[in-house]
Design a protein around this motif. Structure first.
Motif, PDB file in Angstrom:
ATOM      1  N   HIS A  80       0.806  -1.214   0.000  1.00 43.15           N
ATOM      2  CA  HIS A  80       0.000   0.000   0.000  1.00 43.15           C
ATOM      3  C   HIS A  80       0.848   1.276   0.000  1.00 43.15           C
ATOM      4  O   HIS A  80       0.824   2.043  -0.958  1.00 43.15           O
ATOM      5  N   HIS A  85       1.453   3.971  -3.391  1.00 41.29           N
ATOM      6  CA  HIS A  85       1.424   5.430  -3.227  1.00 41.29           C
ATOM      7  C   HIS A  85       2.802   6.090  -3.241  1.00 41.29           C
ATOM      8  O   HIS A  85       2.877   7.320  -3.138  1.00 41.29           O
ATOM      9  N   HIS A 117      -5.783  -0.728  -6.601  1.00 42.05           N
ATOM     10  CA  HIS A 117      -5.916   0.280  -5.544  1.00 42.05           C
ATOM     11  C   HIS A 117      -5.762   1.703  -6.087  1.00 42.05           C
ATOM     12  O   HIS A 117      -6.449   2.627  -5.634  1.00 42.05           O
ATOM     13  N   HIS A 121      -8.582   4.796  -5.751  1.00 41.13           N
ATOM     14  CA  HIS A 121      -8.400   6.204  -5.368  1.00 41.13           C
ATOM     15  C   HIS A 121      -8.853   7.142  -6.482  1.00 41.13           C
ATOM     16  O   HIS A 121      -9.417   8.196  -6.209  1.00 41.13           O
ATOM     17  N   HIS A 267      -6.244   8.754   5.118  1.00 38.11           N
ATOM     18  CA  HIS A 267      -5.477   8.262   3.968  1.00 38.11           C
ATOM     19  C   HIS A 267      -6.049   8.795   2.655  1.00 38.11           C
ATOM     20  O   HIS A 267      -5.300   9.156   1.745  1.00 38.11           O
TER      21      HIS A 267
HETATM   22 ZN   LIG Z   1      -4.464   3.897  -0.734  1.00 36.69          ZN
END
Ligand SMILES: [Zn+2]
Ligand SMILES: [Zn+2]
Length: 320
Positions: A80, A85, A117, A121, A267
């Motif tokens: 993650h 990110h 993921h 987002h 987050h």
């Molecule tokens: Zn995330």
């Protein structure tokens, strides 16, 4: 000149953002069966096994917590914060180790996970979000269906994000090529090898079986539900200190059990921050691990928003 006037070779081809095919669907169903159905069913055997066959051993509890922590941190710190990110940088050995630990969790190969993921987002709680609980209508049944979809059933068969579009950086990262290519061997090995080692150490088949149940299936099922609950429950219930334009929520009271992932509204407000528990006292084991790696010289370029920006965003208002 209009598009119709151009020679076919000059017309820019629009990049497909997701794809779907019978082949991909078969792979997804196989993965769902192996790592999302079987561990849950096998975890149900733990209680009857200890009632009728053998008592719980210390090694069962040790192997459960050890692998739960290793795989949980592999997902939150590796899959993650680092890979999806780019919240910090790490040398190739650490990237490979974190990709390996994440693969043990049975949540999919790192590149697929990151692509899905990043799409989450990009489209959070809007059509195209792979696992929003808020797109099935506002009736009671619709809301229940949404939760079930976001928690579990979306994984049976879903649009597959174009990794060339979503994760070109990861496709070039040779450090994670091995853990990515050998994902199935790693995840399946993680189910059986620790338990078999317990059996060898105790030289008893009962120790091997209970080690596999605790360190393999129960551990994978517990971590799986923890991660899925972030997708489902925390896009529906909890606190929203930040206005993020979606339905992400915090549930700080389970931040320790989720390795800091329960600060999900934080987050979504600051996706590239390595720190999810943004305030002093907001526990975040994933962040503590990043700090430890930094102290050991194994992480750098750690990103987190300045307090002034956090304060301003808090003043701007709360989410829904
Ligand atoms: Zn995330
Ligand atoms: Zn989310």
């Amino acid at each position: 000149m209009s598009l119709l006037d151009q020679p076919a070779t000059d017309i820019p081809r629009r990049k497909k953002l997701v794809s779907k095919s019978p082949y991909l669907a078969a792979l997804q169903r196989r993965h769902f069966l192996l790592f999302d159905i079987v561990p849950n069913l096998m975890a149900l055997l733990v209680v009857p096994y200890h009632i009728f066959v053998a008592p719980v051993r210390v090694s069962d509890v040790v192997v459960f917590f050890l692998l739960w922590a290793v795989t949980g941190l592999g997902v939150t710190v590796g899959y993650h914060r680092l890979f999806t990110h780019r919240a910090f940088a790490a040398p190739a050995s650490v990237r490979a180790l974190l990709a390996f630990c994440g693969a043990l969790a049975g949540q999919g190969p790192v590149i697929s996970w990151a692509a899905i993921h990043r799409r989450h987002h990009e489209l959070s709680d809007e059509p195209g979000d792979p696992h929003s609980p808020n797109l099935h209508g506002q009736t009671g049944i619709g809301r229940l269906k949404g939760l079930l979809h976001a928690h579990y059933t979306w994984m049976i068969e879903h649009d597959y994000p174009n990794v060339a579009h979503y994760t070109p950086d990861l496709l070039k990262d040779r450090a994670i090529a091995g853990p990515s290519r050998h994902y199935y061997a790693i995840a399946l090995g993680g189910l059986f090898v620790p338990g078999l080692l317990c059996g060898l150490l105790a030289w008893q088949w009962q120790a091997a079986v209970s080690g596999i149940l605790w360190g393999g299936f129960l551990r994978m099922a517990v971590l799986g539900h923890t991660i899925w609950a972030i997708n489902s429950l925390l896009h529906r219930f909890g606190e929203c200190p930040f206005a993020t334009g979606d339905h992400s929520h915090n549930a700080g009271f389970v931040s320790l059990l989720t390795f800091g992932e329960a600060w999900h509204n934080n987050h979504h407000a600051f996706p590239t921050s390595a720190k999810f528990g943004l305030r002093r006292g907001w526990s975040d084991p994933g962040w503590w691990t990043v700090c430890l790696l930094t102290r050991l010289g194994l992480a750098s370029d750690v990103r987190q928003p300045p307090d002034s920006v956090i304060d301003r965003r808090l003043c701007e208002g709360r989410g829904p």
